[in-house]
Design an enzyme around this catalytic site. Sequence first.
Site, short mmCIF file in Angstrom:
data_model
loop_
_atom_site.label_atom_id
_atom_site.label_comp_id
_atom_site.label_asym_id
_atom_site.label_seq_id
_atom_site.Cartn_x
_atom_site.Cartn_y
_atom_site.Cartn_z
N ALA A 9 17.56 31.44 40.83
CA ALA A 9 16.43 30.66 41.35
C ALA A 9 16.96 29.38 41.98
O ALA A 9 18.02 28.90 41.61
CB ALA A 9 15.48 30.33 40.20
N GLY A 48 18.33 34.23 38.04
CA GLY A 48 17.35 35.06 38.74
C GLY A 48 18.02 36.12 39.60
O GLY A 48 17.43 37.18 39.86
N GLU A 93 18.66 38.86 37.29
CA GLU A 93 17.36 39.42 36.90
C GLU A 93 16.81 40.32 38.02
O GLU A 93 16.22 41.36 37.76
CB GLU A 93 16.38 38.29 36.57
CG GLU A 93 16.80 37.55 35.29
CD GLU A 93 15.90 36.39 34.97
OE1 GLU A 93 15.99 35.37 35.69
OE2 GLU A 93 15.12 36.49 34.02
N GLU A 104 20.76 30.36 32.58
CA GLU A 104 19.58 29.48 32.53
C GLU A 104 19.63 28.51 31.35
O GLU A 104 19.17 27.37 31.45
CB GLU A 104 18.30 30.32 32.44
CG GLU A 104 17.90 31.00 33.74
CD GLU A 104 18.53 32.35 33.94
OE1 GLU A 104 19.57 32.65 33.30
OE2 GLU A 104 17.99 33.14 34.75
C1 LIG Z 1 3.65 25.25 32.96
C2 LIG Z 1 5.04 25.74 33.17
C3 LIG Z 1 5.09 27.08 33.70
C4 LIG Z 1 6.48 27.54 33.85
C5 LIG Z 1 6.59 28.26 35.12
C6 LIG Z 1 7.93 28.72 35.38
C7 LIG Z 1 8.01 29.17 36.79
C8 LIG Z 1 9.37 29.45 37.20
C9 LIG Z 1 9.85 30.72 36.65
C10 LIG Z 1 10.99 31.17 37.37
C11 LIG Z 1 11.84 32.00 36.52
C12 LIG Z 1 13.17 31.52 36.72
C13 LIG Z 1 14.20 32.33 36.04
C14 LIG Z 1 15.47 32.12 36.72
C15 LIG Z 1 16.05 30.93 36.64
C16 LIG Z 1 17.31 30.71 37.36
O1 LIG Z 1 17.85 31.52 38.06
S1 LIG Z 1 17.99 29.19 37.19
C17 LIG Z 1 19.45 29.26 38.15
C18 LIG Z 1 20.51 30.05 37.47
N1 LIG Z 1 21.70 30.05 38.25
C19 LIG Z 1 22.72 29.25 38.00
O2 LIG Z 1 22.70 28.50 37.07
C20 LIG Z 1 23.89 29.33 38.95
C21 LIG Z 1 24.23 27.97 39.44
N2 LIG Z 1 25.29 28.00 40.38
C22 LIG Z 1 26.58 28.17 40.04
O3 LIG Z 1 26.93 28.38 38.92
C23 LIG Z 1 27.57 28.05 41.15
O4 LIG Z 1 27.00 27.29 42.17
C24 LIG Z 1 28.05 29.41 41.72
C25 LIG Z 1 26.89 30.26 42.16
C26 LIG Z 1 28.89 30.14 40.68
C27 LIG Z 1 28.93 29.12 42.97
O5 LIG Z 1 29.97 28.23 42.59
P1 LIG Z 1 30.83 27.48 43.71
O6 LIG Z 1 31.25 28.46 44.71
O7 LIG Z 1 31.85 26.70 42.99
O8 LIG Z 1 29.82 26.51 44.46
P2 LIG Z 1 29.07 25.23 43.94
O9 LIG Z 1 29.76 24.02 44.42
O10 LIG Z 1 28.79 25.31 42.51
O11 LIG Z 1 27.66 25.38 44.69
C28 LIG Z 1 27.59 25.27 46.10
C29 LIG Z 1 26.31 24.54 46.44
O12 LIG Z 1 25.20 25.36 46.05
C30 LIG Z 1 24.32 24.64 45.21
N3 LIG Z 1 23.74 25.60 44.27
C31 LIG Z 1 24.40 26.50 43.53
N4 LIG Z 1 23.54 27.24 42.83
C32 LIG Z 1 22.32 26.80 43.13
C33 LIG Z 1 21.02 27.19 42.72
N5 LIG Z 1 20.79 28.20 41.87
N6 LIG Z 1 19.96 26.50 43.23
C34 LIG Z 1 20.15 25.49 44.12
N7 LIG Z 1 21.37 25.09 44.56
C35 LIG Z 1 22.44 25.74 44.06
C36 LIG Z 1 25.21 23.61 44.53
O13 LIG Z 1 24.45 22.55 44.07
C37 LIG Z 1 26.16 23.23 45.66
O14 LIG Z 1 25.49 22.35 46.50
P3 LIG Z 1 25.84 20.80 46.48
O15 LIG Z 1 25.37 20.27 45.15
O16 LIG Z 1 25.08 20.24 47.61
O17 LIG Z 1 27.32 20.71 46.61
#
Ligand SMILES: CCCCCCCCCCCCC/C=C/C(=O)SCCNC(=O)CCNC(=O)[C@H](O)C(C)(C)COP(=O)(O)OP(=O)(O)OC[C@H]1O[C@@H](n2cnc3c(N)ncnc32)[C@H](O)[C@@H]1OP(=O)(O)O
Length: 732
Positions: free
Chosen positions: A61, A100, A103, A137
């Site tokens: 996500a 996500g 998922e 997450e």
């Molecule tokens: C009343 C309340 C009701 C509640 C309602 C809820 C509604 C919502 C429900 C939705 C259900 C959601 C369920 C799912 C949730 C998720 O998926 S949460 C996200 C989970 N994913 C992660 O944690 C992965 C995060 N990313 C990483 O681990 C790494 O980035 C990578 C993918 C392994 C890549 O690594 P690398 O190549 O080293 O690059 P990075 O420097 O880490 O990243 C590059 C840039 O990308 C940005 N980024 C990475 N992942 C995300 C992301 N998921 N979202 C947004 N941005 C992301 C990262 O920040 C870097 O950018 P900069 O910061 O600008 O450098």
Amino acid sequence: MAQYRRVSGSVGLITLQNPPVNALSASVRQGIVDSVKRALGDQKVKSVVICGQNGVFCGGADIREFGRQMSGPPLVPMIHDIEAANKPVVAAIEGSALGGGLELALGCHYRISHSKAVVYHCFIMTMSDQAKLGLPEVTLGLLPAAGGTQRLPRLIGVPAALNLITTGRHVTAAEALQLGILDHVTEHNTVDVAVKFALSVTGESLDGRRISSFSCAPLSDLDSLFEEAMLKVRSAARGAIAPVACVQAVRAAATLPYAQGMEREKELMATLFHSGQARALQYFFFAQRAVGRWSTPSGARWDTSQPRPVRKAAVIGLGTMGRGITVALAQAGLSVVAVETHAKQLMEATKAVPSMLKRGAVRGGTTIEPDSITYSQNLQAVADVDLVIEAVFEDMALKEKVFQQLSIICKPDTLLCTNTSSLDVDHLASQTRHPELVVGMHFFAPAHVMKLLEVVYGRRSSPAAVATAMQLGKKMGKVSVAVGNCRGFAGNRMLKRYLEQAFFLLEEGATPELVDRALEEFGFPMGVFRMSDLSGLDVGWRVRKADGLADTSLTGTSARVRQGCRYSPLGDLLCEHGRFGQKTGRGWYQYDKPGGRVAKSDPWLHNFLDEYRARHGLVPRCIDQQEVLERCLFVLINEGFQILEEGIAAGPEDIDAIYVFGYGWPRHRGGPMFYADMVGLERVVERLERYHQAHPDVPYLQPSGLLRRLVANGSPPIHKWRNVIKNRNSQL
Ligand SMILES: CCCCCCCCCCCCC/C=C/C(=O)SCCNC(=O)CCNC(=O)[C@H](O)C(C)(C)COP(=O)(O)OP(=O)(O)OC[C@H]1O[C@@H](n2cnc3c(N)ncnc32)[C@H](O)[C@@H]1OP(=O)(O)O
């Protein structure tokens, strides 16, 4: 967004497009929904493949959306519709499938991924170039609420799913295959293989492929499994709520039908989604990345500075720190010259280092050639290295001598680094012929394990020198934070204030147990006194003696005053009694033997405190946990603001990363500067002022100028603090 096209005649290929990690933003979700609809509605399309552009399936996500008003199609029904499709849907997983992203893949009927064994012939053998899969997450204060907590246990069993969901760890494609998450791995182009596979399963029944219709494999003692899991997550991250919710959600998968399990997942997510912990952890996710984009006041940054190649490095001094640094360098694939002038210490190191390497290799699944390290008693052995890390005893005269010698022995362009934890890097640089090539590389013990590295730039350090140290830190797998030169740099300078307050609290009536309990309940793995016992009370004593502070011969009022400020000699007195902590079996607590680990309350210490208070006319009072937290933490935070104001750290994220990775600050509280933002800057100022009124002899309880200015500017949120700092500096 997502691109849709028909390939190989009958396969609908959906490509997620949201660089760099194809996060599931509103437009990507909309793109998937539209593409799936198109594929299912097209009679020529018999099967579907979902992949991500640029070799990354999906990073989950879009975390940036969480703090905002959510829009676009929700994930849960989107994934549900994919699973319910009457044409086979195959996930082609390259790069990452996280959160996500995984998922989404679990909603598909088949999962194929990329795995390739790579052997680096020289030093390290490792499996690389593999996709990474996981449900991280929990590390963002959430749970996998797009069906992850319900599908994964149904697919791979409850124990394995519990492990992945509560730790958030990433697994390689090879492990994912073994666990049963993947159906197939390939060394070839994953999308091509997935398309061929999709063609091969066209028309087959999907009855056994929809994970939501599976039941979890039955287990004999579900209650004790979940009790154990709960204990484990509670002790791993004290006070963190997301791991607990993850266990509860998996329990729902194990005990309830899918639809009810999904309801429970949603309910639990609702409690986490707007929590302070989720905010803190998501802030910290981006903070870590901001720290990687370091800069110095002179304008040095990655893009303005060229790091030098470092192939061969030397470590001088093979005590605990030097050994750890040697291991960290060797693990990073460097050739290392390890120098120790004391024969006995050298002999011990030649045995200890290989066994540390061996243990690390077993943990990390790597092998390291033992001949990547050469040992020497002679400093001349470093003549041809690219970089030296000095890790001798913390004594300025000794370090001066080492730097003078290194400056003569080494190549003129060798980078000279010091592992000092507080001494003046500029002064050491002034002992050399090339002060621009001197920086601090402050490791934390054990140096081959701890993630933090403070890279300390001096007045004359060149951008290339800083960039080289930062790059080397990255290569060693460290979180490297660039900080300016001052006494104690960022981390230890703040720690000093925290420790002093803890001592003052003892003088005023607290006990080590009370102070530690408050800090541990806040989330620190160890309170300040337990931690001091572990690291050794003599370390700080030596520094205070060198600074002329540890003089216990003073009597009367002067016994508790140094340089016009309040001072507590309690730590010095304990050391004079030979109580150095765990290593002597006695410190702030007692241990069953020297080197013992289990801290027990010590009546001797309580008597000692009573006598001390009586001697100094201190009337003990009742101190509550709130005061402990405010006194210890707010003073540390205040010093953090002072450090920001002086430009020693570039931004609050740097300080937060230092504290989380180096000092055990609970990650779910974001770091000290984020915590100040959460508590409210006005409140921090108000409490500091109140404590300063009560203790006017403690000047650093006065709120720092920057803290006051931020409050005067309406307490902007943490991501805007840099602007206030920048504006201030530009007026200078
Ligand atoms: C009343 C309340 C009701 C509640 C309602 C809820 C509604 C919502 C429900 C939705 C259900 C959601 C369920 C799912 C949730 C998720 O998926 S949460 C996200 C989970 N994913 C992660 O944690 C992965 C995060 N990313 C990483 O681990 C790494 O980035 C990578 C993918 C392994 C890549 O690594 P690398 O190549 O080293 O690059 P990075 O420097 O880490 O990243 C590059 C840039 O990308 C940005 N980024 C990475 N992942 C995300 C992301 N998921 N979202 C947004 N941005 C992301 C990262 O920040 C870097 O950018 P900069 O910061 O600008 O450098």
